[in-house]
Every structure is written in structure tokens, then in C-alpha cells.
Design a protein around this motif. Structure first.
Motif, PDB file in Angstrom:
ATOM      1  N   SER A  38       0.831  -1.212   0.000  1.00  0.00           N
ATOM      2  CA  SER A  38       0.000   0.000   0.000  1.00  0.00           C
ATOM      3  C   SER A  38       0.858   1.251   0.000  1.00  0.00           C
ATOM      4  CB  SER A  38      -0.879   0.041   1.239  1.00  0.00           C
ATOM      5  OG  SER A  38      -1.659  -1.117   1.283  1.00  0.00           O
ATOM      6  N   LYS A  39       0.253   2.326  -0.481  1.00  0.00           N
ATOM      7  CA  LYS A  39       0.961   3.599  -0.516  1.00  0.00           C
ATOM      8  C   LYS A  39       0.853   4.275   0.844  1.00  0.00           C
ATOM      9  CE  LYS A  39      -0.071   5.086  -4.840  1.00  0.00           C
ATOM     10  NZ  LYS A  39      -1.072   5.922  -5.448  1.00  0.00           N
ATOM     11  N   ILE A  40       1.868   5.030   1.162  1.00  0.00           N
ATOM     12  CA  ILE A  40       1.849   5.794   2.410  1.00  0.00           C
ATOM     13  C   ILE A  40       1.449   7.222   2.049  1.00  0.00           C
ATOM     14  CG2 ILE A  40       3.223   6.536   4.382  1.00  0.00           C
ATOM     15  CD1 ILE A  40       3.069   3.506   4.205  1.00  0.00           C
ATOM     16  N   THR A  41       0.492   7.768   2.757  1.00  0.00           N
ATOM     17  CA  THR A  41       0.055   9.133   2.446  1.00  0.00           C
ATOM     18  C   THR A  41       1.051  10.133   3.009  1.00  0.00           C
ATOM     19  OG1 THR A  41      -1.185   9.353   4.464  1.00  0.00           O
ATOM     20  CG2 THR A  41      -2.371   8.467   2.571  1.00  0.00           C
ATOM     21  N   GLY A  42       0.821  11.411   2.700  1.00  0.00           N
ATOM     22  CA  GLY A  42       1.706  12.479   3.168  1.00  0.00           C
ATOM     23  C   GLY A  42       1.911  12.427   4.678  1.00  0.00           C
ATOM     24  N   LYS A  43       0.848  12.046   5.380  1.00  0.00           N
ATOM     25  CA  LYS A  43       0.966  12.014   6.844  1.00  0.00           C
ATOM     26  C   LYS A  43       1.495  10.671   7.348  1.00  0.00           C
ATOM     27  CE  LYS A  43      -2.591  15.466   7.635  1.00  0.00           C
ATOM     28  NZ  LYS A  43      -4.052  15.569   7.630  1.00  0.00           N
ATOM     29  N   GLY A  44       1.893   9.812   6.369  1.00  0.00           N
ATOM     30  CA  GLY A  44       2.483   8.552   6.788  1.00  0.00           C
ATOM     31  C   GLY A  44       1.468   7.478   7.130  1.00  0.00           C
ATOM     32  N   ARG A  45       0.218   7.684   6.716  1.00  0.00           N
ATOM     33  CA  ARG A  45      -0.791   6.664   7.008  1.00  0.00           C
ATOM     34  C   ARG A  45      -1.260   5.970   5.720  1.00  0.00           C
ATOM     35  NH1 ARG A  45      -4.962   9.797   9.435  1.00  0.00           N
ATOM     36  NH2 ARG A  45      -3.477  11.318  10.219  1.00  0.00           N
ATOM     37  N   VAL A  46      -1.596   4.732   5.831  1.00  0.00           N
ATOM     38  CA  VAL A  46      -2.170   4.010   4.708  1.00  0.00           C
ATOM     39  C   VAL A  46      -3.665   4.316   4.676  1.00  0.00           C
ATOM     40  CG1 VAL A  46      -2.620   1.731   3.734  1.00  0.00           C
ATOM     41  CG2 VAL A  46      -0.474   2.167   4.947  1.00  0.00           C
ATOM     42  N   THR A  47      -4.148   4.810   3.535  1.00  0.00           N
ATOM     43  CA  THR A  47      -5.578   5.156   3.493  1.00  0.00           C
ATOM     44  C   THR A  47      -6.433   3.916   3.283  1.00  0.00           C
ATOM     45  OG1 THR A  47      -5.572   5.499   1.120  1.00  0.00           O
ATOM     46  CG2 THR A  47      -5.072   7.418   2.491  1.00  0.00           C
ATOM     47  N   HIS A  48      -7.647   4.036   3.730  1.00  0.00           N
ATOM     48  CA  HIS A  48      -8.637   2.981   3.562  1.00  0.00           C
ATOM     49  C   HIS A  48      -8.770   2.620   2.077  1.00  0.00           C
ATOM     50  CE1 HIS A  48     -12.112   0.585   4.372  1.00  0.00           C
ATOM     51  NE2 HIS A  48     -12.874   1.312   3.587  1.00  0.00           N
ATOM     52  N   TYR A  49      -8.793   3.675   1.248  1.00  0.00           N
ATOM     53  CA  TYR A  49      -8.942   3.514  -0.193  1.00  0.00           C
ATOM     54  C   TYR A  49      -7.823   2.644  -0.771  1.00  0.00           C
ATOM     55  CZ  TYR A  49      -9.197   4.801  -5.106  1.00  0.00           C
ATOM     56  OH  TYR A  49      -9.272   4.772  -6.459  1.00  0.00           O
ATOM     57  N   VAL A  59      -5.920   0.487   0.780  1.00  0.00           N
ATOM     58  CA  VAL A  59      -6.014  -0.886   1.287  1.00  0.00           C
ATOM     59  C   VAL A  59      -7.044  -1.666   0.469  1.00  0.00           C
ATOM     60  CG1 VAL A  59      -6.692  -2.323   3.257  1.00  0.00           C
ATOM     61  CG2 VAL A  59      -5.260  -0.310   3.619  1.00  0.00           C
ATOM     62  N   GLU A  60      -8.202  -1.039   0.228  1.00  0.00           N
ATOM     63  CA  GLU A  60      -9.257  -1.707  -0.550  1.00  0.00           C
ATOM     64  C   GLU A  60      -8.773  -2.069  -1.939  1.00  0.00           C
ATOM     65  OE1 GLU A  60     -13.326  -0.472  -0.392  1.00  0.00           O
ATOM     66  OE2 GLU A  60     -13.041  -1.842   1.297  1.00  0.00           O
ATOM     67  N   LEU A  61      -8.103  -1.097  -2.573  1.00  0.00           N
ATOM     68  CA  LEU A  61      -7.625  -1.293  -3.933  1.00  0.00           C
ATOM     69  C   LEU A  61      -6.634  -2.443  -3.983  1.00  0.00           C
ATOM     70  CD1 LEU A  61      -8.441   1.150  -6.005  1.00  0.00           C
ATOM     71  CD2 LEU A  61      -6.004   1.025  -6.464  1.00  0.00           C
ATOM     72  N   ASN A  62      -5.776  -2.468  -2.996  1.00  0.00           N
ATOM     73  CA  ASN A  62      -4.756  -3.487  -2.910  1.00  0.00           C
ATOM     74  C   ASN A  62      -5.372  -4.867  -2.678  1.00  0.00           C
ATOM     75  OD1 ASN A  62      -2.034  -3.468  -3.300  1.00  0.00           O
ATOM     76  ND2 ASN A  62      -1.607  -3.828  -1.136  1.00  0.00           N
ATOM     77  N   ASN A  63      -6.357  -4.928  -1.778  1.00  0.00           N
ATOM     78  CA  ASN A  63      -7.048  -6.192  -1.515  1.00  0.00           C
ATOM     79  C   ASN A  63      -7.703  -6.717  -2.778  1.00  0.00           C
ATOM     80  OD1 ASN A  63      -6.342  -6.159   1.114  1.00  0.00           O
ATOM     81  ND2 ASN A  63      -8.319  -5.411   1.880  1.00  0.00           N
ATOM     82  N   GLU A  64      -8.343  -5.796  -3.506  1.00  0.00           N
ATOM     83  CA  GLU A  64      -9.042  -6.174  -4.726  1.00  0.00           C
ATOM     84  C   GLU A  64      -8.040  -6.736  -5.734  1.00  0.00           C
ATOM     85  OE1 GLU A  64     -12.062  -6.638  -5.404  1.00  0.00           O
ATOM     86  OE2 GLU A  64     -11.738  -7.016  -7.549  1.00  0.00           O
ATOM     87  N   ARG A  65      -6.894  -6.059  -5.857  1.00  0.00           N
ATOM     88  CA  ARG A  65      -5.890  -6.504  -6.814  1.00  0.00           C
ATOM     89  C   ARG A  65      -5.348  -7.877  -6.433  1.00  0.00           C
ATOM     90  NH1 ARG A  65      -3.000  -1.679  -7.958  1.00  0.00           N
ATOM     91  NH2 ARG A  65      -2.141  -1.914  -5.888  1.00  0.00           N
ATOM     92  N   GLU A  66      -5.126  -8.064  -5.134  1.00  0.00           N
ATOM     93  CA  GLU A  66      -4.603  -9.359  -4.670  1.00  0.00           C
ATOM     94  C   GLU A  66      -5.608 -10.477  -4.902  1.00  0.00           C
ATOM     95  OE1 GLU A  66      -3.165  -8.884  -0.638  1.00  0.00           O
ATOM     96  OE2 GLU A  66      -1.550  -7.600  -1.417  1.00  0.00           O
ATOM     97  N   ARG A  67      -6.875 -10.155  -4.682  1.00  0.00           N
ATOM     98  CA  ARG A  67      -7.927 -11.144  -4.884  1.00  0.00           C
ATOM     99  C   ARG A  67      -7.978 -11.572  -6.360  1.00  0.00           C
ATOM    100  NH1 ARG A  67     -13.357 -11.080  -6.060  1.00  0.00           N
ATOM    101  NH2 ARG A  67     -14.468 -12.905  -5.269  1.00  0.00           N
TER     102      ARG A  67
END
Ligand code: C2E
Ligand code: CA
Ligand code: CA
Ligand code: CA
Length: 273
Positions: free
Chosen positions: A1-12, A14-22
């Protein structure tokens, strides 16, 4: 997952990544499934509206032996299309269906073809090969395509349709009434058959506009010499209205769910259809 400017992984993310992995996981499972005989082909009867006899069946792929549990065709077909696995899967369905239906000489066979399969310049030759191997006559075969395919490359579509028809194979426009498909298509492409989608055909018993739309479509398609099939017939009232509207053939749970070939033949004997 990408890290946002504030250093957090966004919900969006994570979802995208899960979908791609699936998707990747399912791709791998399809590959494995094709090698390990996990797929089956089931059939749904297509009934002549007047005689109420079974005249044809539609082949529908099933994945009953997927170790992770069964998955609906709508889901895995899409993934097979984007990964190129549809070529192998499509060829499997076509060959198996021709083998299964070959002995039942009075029944025709209708097989779904993905737009991606037509992109293969060898497509028509591959169909010819599958027919030859199973000694299945071209004149008993119909291929079902959707308008996505026609829209994608109208020139290629036109020539493929004409090549197939020259071999004696019929071509049907599937899911009519769902997209932009218009009467214009019917004239420009020489389809033998149109299949009115269940989302439209299924409305005839409680929606007058839908009913009028079906009747109008049938009139025009018939005038152009096409066979009209209504899909998704679920009750007796729909069956009667669609027959009255002039549909030539009917298909849906009212007659039968898709089933293995042996079950279809048992049903046919039992109902004498
Ligand atoms: P489709 O080609 O429009 O197939 C008809 C779908 O409607 C089938 O779903 C069938 O089981 C379902 N159906 C039949 N009668 C009724 C009814 O009375 N009511 C309702 N609600 N549904 C009914 P299925 O088997 O899940 O297939 C879904 C889609 O997956 C197909 O839609 C087709 O687009 C695709 N598909 C299935 N098998 C193949 C295949 O071998 N190759 C390709 N390329 N696509 C396939
Ligand atoms: Ca179909
Ligand atoms: Ca359909
Ligand atoms: Ca469909």
C-alpha cells in the motif's frame, strides 16, 4: 500500500490493494483449475414457444471443484477475460459442449463467446477445429455474443460474423435490451438470433412499457428474419405473455435451471419435451 503524506495508509489504498490481490489469486486458481479439471459445463433448455418442445440448450460454465469454494461465472469470466485465460477456458467449454451434445442429433447448442476471444485472429479456425474433433456439425452450433464485442471493433465483428455464418454457424446477439443495443445493430450485423435479456423479458407481467418494448422488438427482428429468444422466463404468466408477444423461443427457470447433461436428458424424457 501507498503511504500518504501524513504517513498513514488510506482505507482507499487498502481496498484497492485487496481487490488486486484477490484478482491475482483467482487468476492463479483459474490456471490451476484448468489443469486439474475443476470446471464443468452445464446446460439450460431453450424451448420452442409454440410446441413447448426443447429445441436447443445453452452451455454455461461452472466451477464446482474449486478448492476455495464455488464461484459464480460472472465473477471468474471477467477475470479470465482480463488475464487472457479466457482463450483456454473458452476452448474447454466449446469442446466439452460439442462432445456432450453430439449424440443428441435433434438438439442445437448455443455457446457464449467473450469479446476477448474474438480478438484472436485464429478464432474462427479454432472453432472449426473444435467442431472437427468432436464431429459436431456446424449447423447445430450457435455462438452468443454481446454488444460490447460489436462496439469494440465493428469491422472485425462484421467479418467474424460473416466467416462463421459461411461455415454454417449461427450467431446470436445476447443480452438485448441491457446496453445501447439498438435496432440499428440488428440491421448492420447479420445476426441469426437475438436474445432479449431477462432484465427486460422478466418485466412483461407487471410493466406495460416493457411489454410494448418487447413486442416492438419482436416485430422488427422477425421482419428482419431473425429468431427471437426471451431469457429469464420465471413464471407461467411471463411465459404466456412472451409467447403472445411473438417470441419464438423461451428460456428460464420456469422450464429448468441449468443442469448437467444427464439431468437435462432425464428431464426431457420425463416431460416428453
Ligand atoms: P448469460 O449468457 O446472459 O446467461 C444467462 C444467465 O441467466 C445464466 O447465469 C443463467 O443461469 C441465468 N438464468 C437463466 N434463467 C434464469 C431465470 O429464469 N432467472 C434468472 N434470474 N436467471 C436466469 P450464469 O450461468 O450464472 O451465467 C452468468 C453469465 O456468465 C452469462 O450470462 C454469461 O455472460 C457468462 N457465462 C456463463 N458461461 C459462460 C461461458 O462458458 N463463456 C463465457 N464467455 N461466458 C459465460
Ligand atoms: Ca448467453
Ligand atoms: Ca443473456
Ligand atoms: Ca449476461
Amino acid at each position: 500500500s501507498k503511504i500518504t503524506g501524513k504517513g498513514r495508509v488510506t482505507h482507499y489504498d487498502v481496498e484497492l490493494n485487496n481487490e488486486r490481490e484477490r484478482r491475482l489469486a483467482i487468476e492463479e486458481q483459474i490456471r490451476h483449475g484448468l489443469e486439474h479439471n475443476e470446471f464443468d459445463v452445464w446446460y439450460q433448455p431453450i424451448i420452442d414457444a409454440r410446441s413447448q418442445k426443447m429445441v436447443s440448450v445453452e452451455a454455461l460454465v461452472r466451477w464446482p471443484r474449486r478448492p476455495e469454494g464455488p464461484l459464480a461465472p460472472d465473477e471468474f469470466i471477467t477475470i479470465a477475460e482480463t488475464s487472457g485465460l479466457i482463450y483456454g477456458l473458452g476452448q474447454f467449454v466449446l469442446s466439452r459442449a460439442c462432445q456432450d451434445l453430439e449424440p443428441y442429433r435433434d438438439l442445437k447448442l448455443s455457446v457464449n463467446i467473450s469479446p476477448a476471444q474474438f480478438r484472436d485472429p485464429e478464432f474462427e479456425a479454432k472453432v472449426e477445429g473444435a467442431l472437427a474433433l468432436s464431429r459436431f456439425p456446424a449447423t447445430r452450433l450457435q455462438l452468443e455474443v454481446t454488444e460490447t464485442y460489436v462496439l469494440e471493433n465493428p469491422e472485425r465483428a462484421r467479418s467474424a460474423i460473416n466467416n462463421l455464418k459461411a461455415q454454417g454457424i449461427a450467431v446470436a446477439l445476447d443480452d438485448f435490451g441491457t446496453g445501447y443495443s439498438s435496432i440499428g445493430y440488428l440491421r448492420r450485423f447479420n445476426f441469426n438470433t437475438i436474445k432479449i435479456d431477462k432484465s427486460l423479458a422478466g418485466l412483461v407481467d407487471h410493466d406495460e412499457q416493457a411489454s410494448a418494448l418487447v413486442s416492438g422488438t419482436v416485430r422488427i427482428a422477425s421482419a428482419l428474419g431473425m429468431t427471437v429468444v426471451a431469457e429469464g422466463v420465471e413464471n407461467e404468466k411471463q411465459m404466456k405473455l412472451l409467447r403472445l408477444a411473438g417470441c419464438d423461443q423461451l428460456q428460464g427457470y420456469w422450464y429448468s435451471q441449468p443442469m448437467p447433461i444427464e439431468a437435462i436428458m432425464a428431464l426431457r424424457q420425463q416431460r416428453q419435451c
